[in-house]
Design a protein around this motif. Structure first.
Motif, mmCIF file in Angstrom:
data_model
loop_
_atom_site.group_PDB
_atom_site.id
_atom_site.type_symbol
_atom_site.label_atom_id
_atom_site.label_comp_id
_atom_site.label_asym_id
_atom_site.label_seq_id
_atom_site.Cartn_x
_atom_site.Cartn_y
_atom_site.Cartn_z
ATOM 1 N N GLU A 45 2.488 41.373 82.330
ATOM 2 C CA GLU A 45 3.882 40.790 82.285
ATOM 3 C C GLU A 45 4.620 41.702 81.329
ATOM 4 O O GLU A 45 4.326 42.349 80.486
ATOM 5 N N GLY A 46 5.908 41.834 81.863
ATOM 6 C CA GLY A 46 6.749 42.433 80.819
ATOM 7 C C GLY A 46 8.287 42.471 81.566
ATOM 8 O O GLY A 46 8.552 41.517 82.051
ATOM 9 N N ARG A 47 9.094 43.630 81.039
ATOM 10 C CA ARG A 47 10.388 43.788 81.814
ATOM 11 C C ARG A 47 10.558 45.013 82.475
ATOM 12 O O ARG A 47 9.928 45.915 82.013
ATOM 13 N N GLU A 52 20.335 64.980 87.952
ATOM 14 C CA GLU A 52 20.115 63.601 87.489
ATOM 15 C C GLU A 52 19.054 62.969 87.939
ATOM 16 O O GLU A 52 19.109 62.802 89.278
ATOM 17 N N ARG A 53 18.043 62.415 87.117
ATOM 18 C CA ARG A 53 16.883 61.706 87.611
ATOM 19 C C ARG A 53 16.917 60.196 87.134
ATOM 20 O O ARG A 53 17.537 60.163 86.105
ATOM 21 N N ARG A 54 16.382 59.413 87.907
ATOM 22 C CA ARG A 54 16.134 57.941 87.422
ATOM 23 C C ARG A 54 14.947 57.250 87.542
ATOM 24 O O ARG A 54 14.144 57.727 88.786
ATOM 25 N N ASN A 55 14.287 56.621 86.630
ATOM 26 C CA ASN A 55 13.200 56.058 87.136
ATOM 27 C C ASN A 55 13.359 54.400 86.634
ATOM 28 O O ASN A 55 13.561 54.308 85.500
ATOM 29 N N THR A 56 12.799 53.599 87.305
ATOM 30 C CA THR A 56 12.662 52.247 86.993
ATOM 31 C C THR A 56 11.103 51.876 86.787
ATOM 32 O O THR A 56 10.525 52.174 87.560
ATOM 33 N N GLY A 57 10.851 51.717 85.573
ATOM 34 C CA GLY A 57 9.238 51.190 85.351
ATOM 35 C C GLY A 57 9.267 49.647 84.553
ATOM 36 O O GLY A 57 10.434 49.183 84.555
ATOM 37 N N ILE A 58 7.973 49.460 84.188
ATOM 38 C CA ILE A 58 7.894 48.324 83.380
ATOM 39 C C ILE A 58 7.605 48.455 82.104
ATOM 40 O O ILE A 58 6.378 49.442 81.810
ATOM 41 N N VAL A 59 7.845 47.897 81.100
ATOM 42 C CA VAL A 59 7.660 47.746 79.621
ATOM 43 C C VAL A 59 6.478 46.701 79.580
ATOM 44 O O VAL A 59 7.317 45.666 79.787
ATOM 45 N N ALA A 60 5.245 46.931 79.554
ATOM 46 C CA ALA A 60 4.283 45.745 79.316
ATOM 47 C C ALA A 60 4.373 45.105 78.016
ATOM 48 O O ALA A 60 4.390 45.549 77.045
#
Length: 115
Positions: free
Chosen positions: A78-80, A93-101
């Motif tokens: 679980e995270g955001r 320009e690079r972009r990454n969407t990840g999860i902060v647990a």
């Protein structure tokens, strides 16, 4: 209206977690988690799709993940969501969407845990 950034995933770890240290000295761990979707289309053909998710953990949770999580282990986390943007060496320009647990539940059984 209030909003909420909440993610919950059940999947398998794609590789052993990597422990790193930020510029400020904070320890963190990164790893990937694979989730699968299965469905049957109208013609009866079965499909499966794997989605890969980048995960980062900080503090005590990072220590636990580094110690107990291995490639292939099932985990519930679980995270955001967090999106980072940066410019690479080529000027793109690079972009990454990840999860902060915020919480990781280890679902693997360890035979050596009883020892």
């Amino acid at each position: 209206m209030r909003s909420k950034n909440f993610v919950q995933l059940l999947g398998h770890v794609g590789g052993d977690p990597e422990t790193r240290r930020s510029e400020t000295g904070e320890v963190f761990v990164t790893f990937s988690v694979a989730t699968n979707s299965r469905w049957t289309d109208r013609s009866g053909t079965e499909h499966e799709e794997t989605e890969w998710h980048d995960v980062i953990c900080f503090g005590g949770l990072a220590d636990l993940v580094a110690k107990f999580v291995k490639k292939g282990d099932p985990v519930l986390l679980e995270g955001r969501l967090r999106t980072r943007t940066w410019t690479d060496q080529a000027g793109m320009e690079r972009r990454n969407t990840g999860i902060v647990a915020r919480d990781v539940t280890f679902l693997a059984r360890r035979e050596d845990a009883a020892a």
